[in-house]
Design a protein around this motif. Structure first.
Motif, mmCIF file in Angstrom:
data_model
loop_
_atom_site.group_PDB
_atom_site.id
_atom_site.type_symbol
_atom_site.label_atom_id
_atom_site.label_comp_id
_atom_site.label_asym_id
_atom_site.label_seq_id
_atom_site.Cartn_x
_atom_site.Cartn_y
_atom_site.Cartn_z
ATOM 1 N N MET A 125 0.826 -1.211 0.000
ATOM 2 C CA MET A 125 0.000 0.000 0.000
ATOM 3 C C MET A 125 0.858 1.258 0.000
ATOM 4 O O MET A 125 0.631 2.187 -0.791
ATOM 5 N N ILE A 126 1.847 1.299 0.911
ATOM 6 C CA ILE A 126 2.629 2.519 1.102
ATOM 7 C C ILE A 126 3.711 2.667 0.040
ATOM 8 O O ILE A 126 3.883 3.743 -0.550
ATOM 9 N N ARG A 127 4.453 1.625 -0.226
ATOM 10 C CA ARG A 127 5.599 1.727 -1.131
ATOM 11 C C ARG A 127 5.190 1.697 -2.600
ATOM 12 O O ARG A 127 5.700 2.456 -3.420
ATOM 13 N N ASP A 128 4.256 0.805 -2.935
ATOM 14 C CA ASP A 128 3.939 0.556 -4.340
ATOM 15 C C ASP A 128 2.590 1.115 -4.770
ATOM 16 O O ASP A 128 2.316 1.182 -5.972
ATOM 17 N N GLY A 129 1.728 1.451 -3.815
ATOM 18 C CA GLY A 129 0.371 1.826 -4.182
ATOM 19 C C GLY A 129 -0.369 0.691 -4.843
ATOM 20 O O GLY A 129 -1.321 0.902 -5.606
ATOM 21 N N ASP A 130 0.023 -0.544 -4.523
ATOM 22 C CA ASP A 130 -0.531 -1.727 -5.172
ATOM 23 C C ASP A 130 -0.182 -2.928 -4.301
ATOM 24 O O ASP A 130 0.609 -2.817 -3.359
ATOM 25 N N MET A 131 -0.744 -4.045 -4.621
ATOM 26 C CA MET A 131 -0.307 -5.276 -3.982
ATOM 27 C C MET A 131 1.068 -5.654 -4.516
ATOM 28 O O MET A 131 1.353 -5.425 -5.703
ATOM 29 N N ILE A 132 1.920 -6.195 -3.677
ATOM 30 C CA ILE A 132 3.260 -6.582 -4.115
ATOM 31 C C ILE A 132 3.131 -7.658 -5.179
ATOM 32 O O ILE A 132 2.458 -8.681 -4.979
ATOM 33 N N ALA A 133 3.773 -7.454 -6.310
ATOM 34 C CA ALA A 133 3.534 -8.296 -7.485
ATOM 35 C C ALA A 133 3.779 -9.772 -7.219
ATOM 36 O O ALA A 133 3.018 -10.630 -7.675
ATOM 37 N N HIS A 134 4.836 -10.104 -6.471
ATOM 38 C CA HIS A 134 5.166 -11.516 -6.287
ATOM 39 C C HIS A 134 4.400 -12.170 -5.140
ATOM 40 O O HIS A 134 4.526 -13.370 -4.909
ATOM 41 N N ASP A 135 3.596 -11.389 -4.404
ATOM 42 C CA ASP A 135 2.830 -11.925 -3.279
ATOM 43 C C ASP A 135 1.531 -12.536 -3.780
ATOM 44 O O ASP A 135 1.146 -12.345 -4.943
ATOM 45 N N ASP A 136 0.820 -13.241 -2.895
ATOM 46 C CA ASP A 136 -0.425 -13.885 -3.327
ATOM 47 C C ASP A 136 -1.505 -13.859 -2.268
ATOM 48 O O ASP A 136 -2.562 -14.469 -2.441
ATOM 49 N N ASP A 137 -1.257 -13.183 -1.141
ATOM 50 C CA ASP A 137 -2.321 -13.038 -0.156
ATOM 51 C C ASP A 137 -2.111 -11.765 0.654
ATOM 52 O O ASP A 137 -1.045 -11.155 0.604
ATOM 53 N N MET A 138 -3.158 -11.351 1.372
ATOM 54 C CA MET A 138 -3.062 -10.180 2.234
ATOM 55 C C MET A 138 -2.917 -10.632 3.680
ATOM 56 O O MET A 138 -3.277 -11.760 4.043
ATOM 57 N N ASP A 139 -2.374 -9.738 4.512
ATOM 58 C CA ASP A 139 -2.082 -10.055 5.901
ATOM 59 C C ASP A 139 -2.829 -9.113 6.828
ATOM 60 O O ASP A 139 -2.843 -7.889 6.613
ATOM 61 N N LEU A 140 -3.422 -9.677 7.871
ATOM 62 C CA LEU A 140 -4.023 -8.907 8.943
ATOM 63 C C LEU A 140 -3.235 -9.164 10.220
ATOM 64 O O LEU A 140 -2.743 -10.276 10.442
#
Length: 268
Positions: A125-140
């Motif tokens: 969110m902060i660095r890329d303004g997007d989901m990290i390209a190589h990632d595949d899930d979100m974290d809470l």
């Protein structure tokens, strides 16, 4: 022949010269597993392959990604061989964020008010303004007051029961402090358990213990992301520096957490 070209040739059924090195030999093995769709076996076997150095494993993964998997809209990453975010549409990302926020609401209502996005989700969110390209899930990340005899295992057992009551899949696993959960066969979200120490420090393994003040994270801030108002740490820059170090703004493909569980032994 480069490793990538070797993978491409194998994927096209072309003849390749016999392996001239250990890396080429192991590459051929993992490439053939991937070609057969044996993704879980390829991932598990490479992780356990003591004949290879970490650098050699990364070379093999990179070659299989570039020569084969990217063409299948898949990526060999930290969680296995999956469809990483680089292959998701904007609409798919938007829907996924919405489902994650539904999970935030459930956890706030039935577990703790201290819930927000964390780890790679906040970094993207902060660095890329997007989901990290190589990632595949979100974290809470969730925070609970530390109490005598409270352990990760006890909280995770309660959390899995809560999730299952609300029709989430929450499989048993060996993870120390987080559970992967999904609903209706959709992409899942990881929930990490953290404890608020008596000195009002808070932390989430695998980050360093006591790396943040409770007030650095809660009450949360809000950030607009894929058309949703997302809860993020109150001071997201401080959170990212504590979690990823002062150079968090620079993508480092080889970066990894220290995974030092000894700092959390009182919760194990």
């Amino acid at each position: 022949m480069s490793l990538v070209l070797r993978v491409a040739a194998l994927s096209e059924g072309e003849a390749v010269a016999p392996a001239a090195s250990k890396v080429e030999s192991r590459l051929d093995h993992y490439c053939r597993l991937a070609l057969a769709g044996e993704y879980n076996d390829a991932y598990a076997q490479l992780r356990a392959d003591e004949a290879l150095t970490p650098a050699e494993r990364k070379r093999i993964i990179g070659a299989v990604n570039d020569g084969l998997l990217f063409g299948r809209r898949l990526e060999w990453g930290n969680h296995g061989i999956k469809r990483s975010f680089r292959f998701w549409s904007e609409a798919q990302k938007k829907n996924y964020v919405g489902r994650s926020i539904e999970l935030v609401d459930l956890l706030r209502n039935e577990l703790t008010p201290h819930v927000c996005f964390g780890f790679g989700s906040v970094l993207g969110m902060i660095r890329d303004g997007d989901m990290i390209a190589h990632d595949d899930d979100m974290d809470l990340i969730v925070a609970l007051p530390a109490r005598r005899r409270l352990t990760f295992r006890k909280v995770l057992t309660e959390l899995r029961a809560l999730l299952r009551r609300h029709d989430y899949a929450a499989a048993e696993s060996a993870n120390l402090n987080h559970v992967s959960t999904a609903r209706n066969r959709q992409a899942g979200t990881d929930v990490f358990i953290g404890f608020i120490d008596p000195d009002r420090r808070v932390s989430w393994f695998p980050s360093r213990r006591g790396s943040l003040n409770f007030g650095d994270v809660f009450p949360v801030a809000s950030m607009r992301f894929f058309d949703h108002d997302c809860p993020v740490p109150r001071d997201p820059l401080k959170y990212l520096e504590a979690t990823y170090g002062p150079d968090w703004r620079t993508p480092i493909p080889s970066w990894n957490h220290a995974w030092d569980a000894s700092q959390y032994r009182d919760f194990i």
